[in-house]
Scaffold this motif. Structure first.
Motif, short mmCIF file in Angstrom:
data_model
loop_
_atom_site.label_atom_id
_atom_site.label_comp_id
_atom_site.label_asym_id
_atom_site.label_seq_id
_atom_site.Cartn_x
_atom_site.Cartn_y
_atom_site.Cartn_z
N LEU A 185 0.54 -1.16 -0.12
CA LEU A 185 -0.03 0.17 0.51
C LEU A 185 0.93 1.36 0.05
O LEU A 185 0.55 1.85 -0.62
CB LEU A 185 -1.15 0.22 1.00
N LEU A 186 1.79 1.25 1.12
CA LEU A 186 2.76 2.36 0.97
C LEU A 186 3.27 2.88 -0.09
O LEU A 186 3.64 4.19 -0.79
CB LEU A 186 3.65 2.38 1.92
N PRO A 187 3.94 1.91 -1.24
CA PRO A 187 4.32 2.48 -3.03
C PRO A 187 3.66 2.51 -3.31
O PRO A 187 3.57 3.32 -4.40
CB PRO A 187 5.35 1.04 -2.95
N LEU A 188 2.28 1.91 -3.58
CA LEU A 188 1.20 2.20 -4.21
C LEU A 188 1.18 3.91 -3.59
O LEU A 188 0.69 4.61 -5.18
CB LEU A 188 0.14 1.38 -4.31
N ALA A 189 0.66 4.04 -2.46
CA ALA A 189 0.04 5.60 -1.88
C ALA A 189 1.58 6.68 -3.31
O ALA A 189 1.10 7.40 -3.19
CB ALA A 189 -0.04 5.44 -0.84
N THR A 190 2.48 6.51 -2.72
CA THR A 190 3.71 7.23 -3.20
C THR A 190 3.99 7.35 -4.46
O THR A 190 3.75 8.34 -5.42
CB THR A 190 5.07 6.55 -3.31
N LEU A 191 3.38 6.01 -5.88
CA LEU A 191 3.01 6.33 -6.63
C LEU A 191 1.76 6.94 -7.24
O LEU A 191 2.20 8.36 -8.42
CB LEU A 191 2.47 5.31 -7.67
N GLN A 192 1.28 7.14 -6.43
CA GLN A 192 -0.03 7.87 -6.89
C GLN A 192 0.32 9.71 -6.66
O GLN A 192 0.37 10.77 -7.72
CB GLN A 192 -1.78 7.76 -5.66
N ILE A 193 0.93 9.92 -5.25
CA ILE A 193 1.57 11.11 -5.72
C ILE A 193 2.16 11.54 -7.02
O ILE A 193 2.54 12.69 -6.72
CB ILE A 193 2.36 11.39 -3.94
N ILE A 194 3.28 10.02 -6.62
CA ILE A 194 4.49 10.74 -8.30
C ILE A 194 3.17 11.43 -9.82
O ILE A 194 3.64 11.60 -10.43
CB ILE A 194 5.57 9.55 -8.49
N LEU A 195 1.92 9.59 -9.72
CA LEU A 195 1.69 10.35 -11.02
C LEU A 195 0.59 12.04 -10.52
O LEU A 195 0.89 12.79 -12.09
CB LEU A 195 0.46 9.31 -10.68
N ILE A 196 0.22 12.03 -9.89
CA ILE A 196 -0.48 13.36 -9.69
C ILE A 196 0.70 14.90 -10.21
O ILE A 196 0.39 15.36 -10.59
CB ILE A 196 -1.13 13.67 -8.18
N GLN A 197 2.04 14.58 -9.70
CA GLN A 197 3.08 15.74 -9.40
C GLN A 197 3.50 15.91 -10.84
O GLN A 197 3.71 17.03 -11.52
CB GLN A 197 4.36 15.12 -8.69
N ALA A 198 3.40 14.24 -12.01
CA ALA A 198 3.64 14.29 -13.04
C ALA A 198 2.40 14.40 -14.68
O ALA A 198 2.40 14.64 -15.45
CB ALA A 198 3.86 13.05 -13.25
N GLY A 199 2.09 15.20 -13.56
CA GLY A 199 0.40 16.03 -14.08
C GLY A 199 -1.08 14.91 -14.33
O GLY A 199 -1.71 15.19 -15.13
#
Lengths: 389, 335, 114
Positions: B318-332
């Motif tokens: 869950l933690l890596p996935l949550a980080t991925l979500q934030i990265i996705l948002i930052q990537a636009g």
């Protein structure tokens, strides 16, 4: 998660995981079980003494009430013992009817267990579904015998009720429905990740330990050892019916679940075969009231494992001594072995894993370890003791 | 200066009173405490009824139409029951824990918009306040279990805290997803942003899934009902509570359910939003009921995890996935 | 997640629960409910009371004049009395709601003239 101190956690005699009163004292280091002390006897009802006070006919119904779930296994074992003392040959049709009832009972007992096991790991939805479908078997029992749980089908010298031709299509229909549902549940158990997480590698009982600690029934068969009274020492009509003894070699809770699920499917096959090849004829023979002097041991494969009854008669209408060794008692040492080193969270499912039936198990015998003496109280001694107090 | 001070004073007092009364009504009755209590009971009923229907049962049936008054009846019955305080317990904490457990979700609910897109109390950063309140609830749970000096209570409260270590960080991370999208830490602004753009469930489905899983853990629902696992540790941290205290704990739990569903509705489903002629409150109720049903559906189809499995699962996946979500948002993507 | 389809399917089915006091199932033909004595057939042999495993049947008097007391609270509905009766005077009925708060109400007396 160890914090160095050991907490003693009592399980029972009243605990939601145990449906019957029995006490297990666990020593827990964090979440790991380091020691377990079973304390049995909370459910002692003096049944063996009661056997000695009742006639052989009355004892059929007493034997039935040793356990509510495997009631037929106990009466089969009891009547078998008395029939051997009387030297009575069962009519062939009665033997087949006994097989049908015993296998229906195995389905209902194992289905009950699957439900309870699901409840123990917090899977209440599966528990509700399994128990809903288990009602099919109970309805069949009600139709055949007139009661859902205490069928009272066995009697000394045969069975009390026949399975009429009109019942057969209904039984077949019920079995078809059950087969489909049971296959579905078997698939669920094998595929649902959360179930697998909680059952794989939990409550390990190695084959060597299982044999050394005298485990019986599905608990033993789940450790990969082929042992079944039905095939090893056939009774009723099991010698004429082809069937497989189900074994799994995972040694864990999942294997015990799979053994039971597949045994239910095997039982359906046995019932179908027995219904097909059931010979016509009488269902019971008349037997004398008095039983000649002698001793006998009778064995039956109850849903929980090998059940042993011992009877000693003295030529009167009442037995002189009666002894019941239920499968749960045989599985207790193996259970303690399984629990050691496991997690607290796994205690309920491991406990449930042997399908414990404490009402069956609790008997009275006194052991004085210091003097290495064992004895059993007689009724007079008990009266004398409690009159004084 | 011909100012009539007395008249001004009178005028001020008059205005103050009417404003005070209005805000008192808003706090105590609608959409404040009374409304939230009613909603809590209603959602307990929805949860029980829906859960029962999933299991092919009826659920509550006889108290009120379709058993809708059953949660209230249970609450009143518990109020009238004997209240036992264990001899060895830490009396003060033991008595206060249920009150806190009830008060925390109730207070937190005031920052969530219910009637209209702006909540009753809205300030920049109230999302952080909500996450903080969730932590406080678990600390209350810990104190409740710990103060009762019961083996099962102690194990249960320790498990609750361990569980919190697992889900709190992923939950905090994904909860900032909507905040980044709306460029604000205020829930009301996030709701407002969604009414102008898209619902965030469409933009951040991964975040929605993670947030729902974390809420299941927060609410101690199967598969994460580890701190109160019935068959393992009786009632876990709640074992020793009875009577009025248990009633408060149950109501607190229901309010927590309201809070969780309201959070799902406001962060991901657009919150109380005007649709054509439908008033925002109806939209809010529909969306939260959907969220409650989603939570009950999820709790029906799983077996309970073990605490170690749950912790390692949350940290590993869950933690890596949550980080991925934030990265996705930052990537636009999804913002 | 394996169960999710099955769970959603249940929403469109009628619940399996029986609303018991309001809905009742019919019992099958040979149900073993409360035993009922036909005193016109009874010859007072006492076999039923002798064989009863739980002592639920009490004989008052002997022979054709005998009266029978049946204690439902002790009865376990095995049906052995109905089976052993030489005159088929005992019938297992379909009554099953037999509990009461008062034990004296659970005693059924069978007199010769009834």
């Amino acid at each position: 998660m160890s914090h160095g101190s050991i907490i003693k956690v009592p399980f029972g005699p009243q605990h939601p995981a145990l449906k019957e009163p029995e006490n297990f004292l666990f020593e827990v280091d964090g979440e790991i079980v380091v020691d377990v002390k079973p304390r049995l006897g909370y459910n002692h009802r003096g049944i063996e003494k009661a056997f000695e006070l009742r006639t052989y006919i009355q004892n059929i119904y007493l034997a039935e009430r040793i356990c509510g779930i495997c009631s037929d296994a106990h009466t089969t074992c009891y009547t078998q013992a008395i029939e051997e003392l009387l030297n009575v040959e069962l009519p062939p049709r009665a033997r087949y009817i006994r097989v049908i009832i015993a296998e229906l009972e195995r389905i209902h007992s194992h289905a009950l267990w699957v439900g309870i096991a699901a409840h123990e790991i917090g899977f209440d939805t599966l528990f509700m579904y399994v128990w809903r479908d288990r009602e099919t078997v109970l309805d069949l029992f009600e139709m055949i015998s007139g009661n859902r749980i205490h069928y009272a089908m066995n009697t000394i010298g045969g069975v009390r009720r026949d399975i009429h031709a009109a019942m057969v299509p209904k039984i077949i229909k019920g079995l078809d429905f059950l087969e489909e549902r049971l296959k579905y549940y078997l698939r669920i158990v094998q595929t649902e990740q959360t179930i697998l997480k909680r059952t794989v590698g939990v409550g390990i009982l190695k084959p060597k330990d299982a044999v050394n600690l005298c485990a019986v029934g599905p608990t033993l068969r789940a450790s990969g050892i082929k042992n079944d009274v039905r095939s090893d020492d056939p009774y009723a009509a099991y010698d004429e019916i082809p069937f497989n003894v189900i074994t799994h070699s995972g040694c864990d809770i999942l294997s015990r679940t799979l053994v039971r699920c597949e045994e239910m499917l095997e039982s359906i096959k046995i019932i179908r075969y027995a219904l097909d090849s059931m010979p016509e004829g009488i269902i019971r023979v008349q037997v004398p009231k008095k039983v000649p002097q002698g001793e006998v041991v009778s064995r039956v494969e109850a849903p929980r494992g090998e059940l042993i009854h011992y009877a000693k008669s003295n030529g009167t209408t009442k037995p002189e001594r009666y002894k019941v060794r239920s499968p749960t008692l045989a599985n207790i040492p193996a259970l303690c072995k399984m629990l050691l080193g496991g997690y607290v969270a796994d205690i309920p499912i491991v406990l449930a894993g042997i399908d414990p039936c404490f009402a069956c198990m609790d008997r009275m015998a006194f052991v004085d370890i210091k003097q290495n003496k064992k004895w059993v109280w007689t009724m007079q001694q008990l009266r004398r003791k409690y009159a004084k107090e | 200066m011909g100012l009539d001070y007395a008249a001004v004073k009178k005028e001020v007092r008059k205005r103050m009173t009417s404003e005070t009364i209005v805000s008192l009504i808003r706090i105590l009755v609608f959409p404040g405490a009374m409304f939230l209590f009613a909603l809590a009971f209603f959602y307990e009923w929805v949860d029980r009824k829906f859960f029962a229907r999933l299991q092919n049962r009826y659920g509550p049936l006889h108290t009120g139409p379709h058993g809708i008054l059953q949660p209230l009846a249970d609450f009143l019955k518990l109020l009238s029951k004997e209240d036992i305080t264990p001899h060895a317990s830490d009396r003060l904490v033991f008595a206060l824990a249920p009150v806190f457990y009830l008060a925390l979700p109730l207070t937190t609910l005031f920052v969530i918009p219910v009637l209209d897109p702006t909540s009753f109390i809205a300030f920049e950063g109230d999302l952080v306040f909500v996450l903080f309140a969730f932590t406080l609830i678990i600390i209350t749970v810990f104190l409740a279990g710990w103060s009762s000096i019961n083996r099962f209570g102690t194990i249960g409260s320790m498990r609750a805290v361990l569980q919190m270590l697992g889900y709190e960080i992923p939950m905090g991370l994904v909860a900032f997803g909507p905040a980044i999208a709306a460029n604000s830490l205020s829930i009301s602004r996030i709701v407002g942003w969604q009414s102008l753009n898209f619902w965030l469930i469409l933009l951040q489905p991964l975040g929605f899934a993670i947030f729902t899983v974390c809420l299941l853990a927060e609410l101690q629902f199967v598969p994460f009902d580890i701190p109160e696992a019935e068959t393992e540790i009786v009632a876990g941290w709640r074992t020793e509570f009875s009577g009025r205290k248990l009633a408060l704990l149950r109501l607190g739990k229901d309010l927590e359910l309201v809070l969780a569903s309201a959070l799902i509705a406001s962060l991901y489903l657009g919150g109380p939003q005007q649709f054509w002629l439908i008033p925002p409150i109806v939209a809010f109720l529909v969306k939260t009921t959907f969220a409650v049903m989603l939570l009950s559906l999820l709790r029906a189809v799983f077996a309970r995890f073990r605490i170690d499995q749950m912790l390692s699962g949350l940290w590993k996946y869950l933690l890596p996935l949550a980080t991925l979500q934030i990265i996705l948002i930052q990537a636009g993507l999804g913002g | 997640m394996a169960l999710i389809k099955e769970a959603l399917k249940q929403l469109f089915q009628k619940p399996a629960t029986l609303k018991y006091p309001y809905e009742k199932l019919t019992v099958p033909k040979d149900f073993r409910g409360r035993p009922i004595w036909d005193m016109k057939k009874c010859i007072g042999c006492g076999l039923c009371s002798n064989v009863c495993p739980s002592g639920a049947i009490e004989m008052i008097g002997k022979g054709l004049e005998a009266e029978i007391n049946h204690y439902v609270d002790r009865c376990m509905f095995c049906g052995q009395c109905a089976e052993i009766c030489p005159e088929n005077a005992i019938r297992m009925s379909e009554e099953y709601e037999l509990a009461d708060f008062d034990r004296s109400k659970m005693l059924h007396e069978y007199k010769k003239d009834s």
